[in-house]
Design a protein around this motif. Structure first.
Motif, PDB file in Angstrom:
ATOM      1  N   SER A  98       0.856  -1.186   0.000  1.00 54.06           N
ATOM      2  CA  SER A  98       0.000   0.000   0.000  1.00 54.06           C
ATOM      3  C   SER A  98       0.891   1.234   0.000  1.00 54.06           C
ATOM      4  O   SER A  98       1.769   1.378   0.852  1.00 54.06           O
ATOM      5  CB  SER A  98      -0.900  -0.020   1.234  1.00 54.06           C
ATOM      6  N   LEU A  99       0.641   2.146  -0.953  1.00 55.89           N
ATOM      7  CA  LEU A  99       1.525   3.301  -1.101  1.00 55.89           C
ATOM      8  C   LEU A  99       0.995   4.530  -0.383  1.00 55.89           C
ATOM      9  O   LEU A  99       1.743   5.489  -0.165  1.00 55.89           O
ATOM     10  CB  LEU A  99       1.733   3.609  -2.585  1.00 55.89           C
ATOM     11  N   THR A 100      -0.276   4.539  -0.076  1.00 48.76           N
ATOM     12  CA  THR A 100      -0.874   5.679   0.630  1.00 48.76           C
ATOM     13  C   THR A 100      -2.260   5.270   1.097  1.00 48.76           C
ATOM     14  O   THR A 100      -2.868   4.354   0.532  1.00 48.76           O
ATOM     15  CB  THR A 100      -1.001   6.907  -0.300  1.00 48.76           C
ATOM     16  N   ASP A 101      -2.767   5.927   2.117  1.00 46.61           N
ATOM     17  CA  ASP A 101      -4.167   5.689   2.511  1.00 46.61           C
ATOM     18  C   ASP A 101      -5.081   6.745   1.892  1.00 46.61           C
ATOM     19  O   ASP A 101      -6.288   6.696   2.058  1.00 46.61           O
ATOM     20  CB  ASP A 101      -4.323   5.676   4.034  1.00 46.61           C
ATOM     21  N   ARG A 102      -4.489   7.710   1.193  1.00 48.43           N
ATOM     22  CA  ARG A 102      -5.306   8.778   0.564  1.00 48.43           C
ATOM     23  C   ARG A 102      -5.981   8.244  -0.694  1.00 48.43           C
ATOM     24  O   ARG A 102      -5.434   7.371  -1.369  1.00 48.43           O
ATOM     25  CB  ARG A 102      -4.408   9.956   0.147  1.00 48.43           C
ATOM     26  N   THR A 137       9.267   5.714   3.001  1.00 47.67           N
ATOM     27  CA  THR A 137       9.904   6.386   1.870  1.00 47.67           C
ATOM     28  C   THR A 137      10.103   5.373   0.748  1.00 47.67           C
ATOM     29  O   THR A 137       9.996   4.151   0.959  1.00 47.67           O
ATOM     30  CB  THR A 137      11.284   6.931   2.274  1.00 47.67           C
ATOM     31  N   LEU A 138      10.453   5.891  -0.413  1.00 50.10           N
ATOM     32  CA  LEU A 138      10.722   5.001  -1.545  1.00 50.10           C
ATOM     33  C   LEU A 138      11.822   3.995  -1.186  1.00 50.10           C
ATOM     34  O   LEU A 138      11.692   2.788  -1.444  1.00 50.10           O
ATOM     35  CB  LEU A 138      11.116   5.850  -2.766  1.00 50.10           C
ATOM     36  N   LEU A 160      -1.880   5.966  -7.447  1.00 51.71           N
ATOM     37  CA  LEU A 160      -1.443   7.015  -8.387  1.00 51.71           C
ATOM     38  C   LEU A 160      -1.425   8.391  -7.734  1.00 51.71           C
ATOM     39  O   LEU A 160      -1.009   9.376  -8.360  1.00 51.71           O
ATOM     40  CB  LEU A 160      -2.339   7.022  -9.628  1.00 51.71           C
ATOM     41  N   LEU A 161      -1.856   8.481  -6.477  1.00 54.17           N
ATOM     42  CA  LEU A 161      -1.749   9.771  -5.780  1.00 54.17           C
ATOM     43  C   LEU A 161      -0.348   9.982  -5.223  1.00 54.17           C
ATOM     44  O   LEU A 161      -0.014  11.073  -4.775  1.00 54.17           O
ATOM     45  CB  LEU A 161      -2.762   9.861  -4.636  1.00 54.17           C
ATOM     46  N   ARG A 162       0.433   8.936  -5.227  1.00 50.56           N
ATOM     47  CA  ARG A 162       1.773   9.076  -4.683  1.00 50.56           C
ATOM     48  C   ARG A 162       2.658   9.799  -5.700  1.00 50.56           C
ATOM     49  O   ARG A 162       2.784   9.377  -6.853  1.00 50.56           O
ATOM     50  CB  ARG A 162       2.326   7.690  -4.365  1.00 50.56           C
ATOM     51  N   ALA A 163       3.285  10.884  -5.242  1.00 53.99           N
ATOM     52  CA  ALA A 163       4.002  11.757  -6.177  1.00 53.99           C
ATOM     53  C   ALA A 163       5.132  11.027  -6.898  1.00 53.99           C
ATOM     54  O   ALA A 163       5.412  11.302  -8.067  1.00 53.99           O
ATOM     55  CB  ALA A 163       4.542  12.969  -5.422  1.00 53.99           C
ATOM     56  N   ASP A 164       5.773  10.076  -6.196  1.00 57.74           N
ATOM     57  CA  ASP A 164       6.921   9.389  -6.812  1.00 57.74           C
ATOM     58  C   ASP A 164       6.532   8.044  -7.410  1.00 57.74           C
ATOM     59  O   ASP A 164       7.363   7.133  -7.511  1.00 57.74           O
ATOM     60  CB  ASP A 164       8.041   9.219  -5.779  1.00 57.74           C
ATOM     61  N   THR A 188      -5.923   0.213  -9.121  1.00 57.10           N
ATOM     62  CA  THR A 188      -6.108   1.672  -9.147  1.00 57.10           C
ATOM     63  C   THR A 188      -7.558   2.008  -9.486  1.00 57.10           C
ATOM     64  O   THR A 188      -8.270   1.181 -10.066  1.00 57.10           O
ATOM     65  CB  THR A 188      -5.174   2.307 -10.203  1.00 57.10           C
ATOM     66  N   ASN A 189      -7.961   3.216  -9.127  1.00 46.11           N
ATOM     67  CA  ASN A 189      -9.288   3.647  -9.576  1.00 46.11           C
ATOM     68  C   ASN A 189      -9.228   4.211 -10.998  1.00 46.11           C
ATOM     69  O   ASN A 189     -10.262   4.590 -11.548  1.00 46.11           O
ATOM     70  CB  ASN A 189      -9.931   4.640  -8.595  1.00 46.11           C
ATOM     71  N   GLY A 190      -8.059   4.309 -11.555  1.00 45.00           N
ATOM     72  CA  GLY A 190      -7.894   4.658 -12.969  1.00 45.00           C
ATOM     73  C   GLY A 190      -7.895   6.144 -13.277  1.00 45.00           C
ATOM     74  O   GLY A 190      -7.556   6.554 -14.394  1.00 45.00           O
ATOM     75  N   ILE A 191      -8.225   6.971 -12.263  1.00 45.75           N
ATOM     76  CA  ILE A 191      -8.469   8.386 -12.564  1.00 45.75           C
ATOM     77  C   ILE A 191      -7.247   9.088 -13.166  1.00 45.75           C
ATOM     78  O   ILE A 191      -7.383   9.886 -14.073  1.00 45.75           O
ATOM     79  CB  ILE A 191      -8.972   9.109 -11.291  1.00 45.75           C
ATOM     80  N   ARG A 192      -6.065   8.766 -12.726  1.00 42.96           N
ATOM     81  CA  ARG A 192      -4.887   9.464 -13.255  1.00 42.96           C
ATOM     82  C   ARG A 192      -4.138   8.644 -14.311  1.00 42.96           C
ATOM     83  O   ARG A 192      -3.036   9.016 -14.734  1.00 42.96           O
ATOM     84  CB  ARG A 192      -3.946   9.838 -12.109  1.00 42.96           C
ATOM     85  N   LEU A 193      -4.757   7.536 -14.735  1.00 44.54           N
ATOM     86  CA  LEU A 193      -4.038   6.656 -15.671  1.00 44.54           C
ATOM     87  C   LEU A 193      -3.674   7.309 -17.004  1.00 44.54           C
ATOM     88  O   LEU A 193      -2.570   7.095 -17.511  1.00 44.54           O
ATOM     89  CB  LEU A 193      -4.840   5.395 -15.948  1.00 44.54           C
TER      90      LEU A 193
END
Ligand code: SAM
Length: 408
Positions: free
Chosen positions: A92-96, A120-121, A147-151, A176-181
């Motif tokens: 998991s990369l974020t809970d956001r 961290t990465l 995909l909300l994770r900046a890196d 992913t929810n695909g929104i930023r794909l």
């Protein structure tokens, strides 16, 4: 203190004192019925029979050739006390998240993970490298919304470079929810992403807005279109089936997936919402999903499921397929090969676990810590794995974390 009385296994009541091998969650487990006195205020009130359980390794190739499944092996594959070999790490990369799906997150008042504890990465790569050396062959990135994770592109690039214990590259997938794909997909593919699951519960805009509390259906559809146009296959679309929410769209969703050269995977709704509002009667069961799909297609089981969470069927003889993940009505814990790493450095051996194994002290030790400490923690986590998630037991307790903070 009176002893805790566990639920009796049906058919075994009153058979105290005998060792029995019973099958629970698809695992062979050794049980003895011990007779214990209930003592209150110093007086014996009654004698009660409780099942005591010990894990018993199944004869498993990896267990035979490598680790002692009951012992504390310091090397070899990650084998638990039931002989299950762990090869899949969900990271998991974020809970956001950019959505607020009702079955996952509250609309407001979510308690976010502390920024200082987020891995961290380098820390993620370190855990993943140790896991791969211990036999993990697949990483799935999830969240929250990965995909909300900046890196995110760097995360994918670094993880894709990791080799498994057999010298082959690990498989790298993302949910992913695909929104930023549409923006990220070319970079992700270039960085080494191998597979995608995209979540979509409804094709109707009003429903999408109600269900996710965000008006972003068009963005998700654009993400799915981008994925379909890319070479990433197999492509999967996840849909949680819910009564009187989207249960009249199951055929449409499966057809939508077929039209995008993807496989629809229906998921039974699980008690993992942050608001703890799960209601079994709202869940659409595996059997109901299959009955609905059978009104449109002839379903033929796809053999060879292995440790995969989804049972799969061919539609009208194929090649189109559909999957069902029936964690509640047909648990597949006996074949579970998954571990989870939360965005704040906690290892979990089950989605529903109430115990976590904290990697932060090992990762952030003043002297830099050692990979051996990370490896030991992985092995402790695996050894602590229970035979099953126990959702259907009367005493089931939902984990404190919601799905977004565990990593679905
Ligand atoms: N944000 C990404 C996404 O939307 O796919 C990844 C995280 S999301 C938690 C991963 C998957 O978990 C999604 O397919 C979502 O539908 C599923 N999920 C979340 N809460 C669930 C629940 N209570 N029961 C079943 N599936 C759930």
């Amino acid at each position: 203190m009176p002893p805790t009385v566990h639920r009796m296994l049906p058919g075994f009541e009153g058979r105290g004192g005998e060792w029995l091998d019973v099958e629970i969650y698809g695992l062979t487990t050794r049980v003895v019925w011990a007779r214990l006195p209930l003592i209150q205020a110093g007086e014996v009130h009654e004698v009660t029979t409780v099942p005591l359980m010990l894990g018993m390794p199944r004869p498993h190739a990896a267990a035979r050739s490598g680790a002692d499944a009951l012992g504390a092996e310091a090397s070899g594959p990650l084998v638990d006390t039931f002989g299950r070999v762990h090869r899949d790490l969900r990271i998991s990369l974020t809970d956001r998240c950019s959505l607020r799906c009702t079955y996952c997150m509250p609309e407001q008042g979510n308690e976010w993970l502390a920024k200082a504890s987020m891995l961290t990465l380098d820390e993620i790569v370190r855990v993943a490298t140790v896991a791969a050396a211990a036999g993990v062959t697949t990483f799935r990135l999830t969240g929250g919304e990965p995909l909300l994770r900046a890196d995110i592109v760097d995360v994918v690039r670094r993880l894709a470079e990791i080799e498994g214990a057999d010298g082959r590259p690990v498989e790298l997938a993302m949910t992913t929810n695909g929104i930023r794909l549409p923006d990220f997909l070319p970079g992700l593919i270039d960085a080494g992403l191998g597979r995608l699951n995209i979540s979509l519960d409804t094709l109707r805009r009003d429903r999408f807005r109600d269900l996710t509390r965000r008006d972003r259906l068009d963005d998700v559809l654009a993400g799915i279109a981008a994925a379909a146009a890319s070479g990433l296959r197999p492509l999967k679309i996840n849909a949680v089936a819910m009564r009187e929410v989207n249960d009249d769209e199951l055929v449409d969703l499966a057809q939508f997936a077929i039209d995008h050269d993807a496989e629809l995977r229906f998921i039974e709704q699980m008690p993992l919402d942050a608001g703890h509002t799960w209601d079994r009667s709202r869940m659409v069961t595996r059997d109901e999903i299959l009955d609905t799909l059978a009104t449109r297609w002839t379903l033929t089981p796809v053999p060879g499921r292995g440790g995969a969470p989804a049972e799969r069927w061919m539609l009208d003889g194929g090649p189109a397929t559909v999957g069902v993940i029936a964690s509640v009505t047909a648990p597949f814990c006996g074949d579970c090969d998954r571990l989870r790493l939360t965005a704040d450095g906690q290892l979990r051996n089950c989605l529903f676990s109430t115990t976590e194994y904290d990697l932060l002290p090992a990762l952030r030790a003043p002297d830099g810590g050692s990979d051996d400490d990370v490896d030991r923690m992985l092995r402790s986590c695996v050894r602590g794995k229970l035979p099953g998630h126990a959702i259907n037991d009367p005493g089931f307790l939902q984990p404190v974390r919601g799905m977004n903070a565990i990593g679905g």
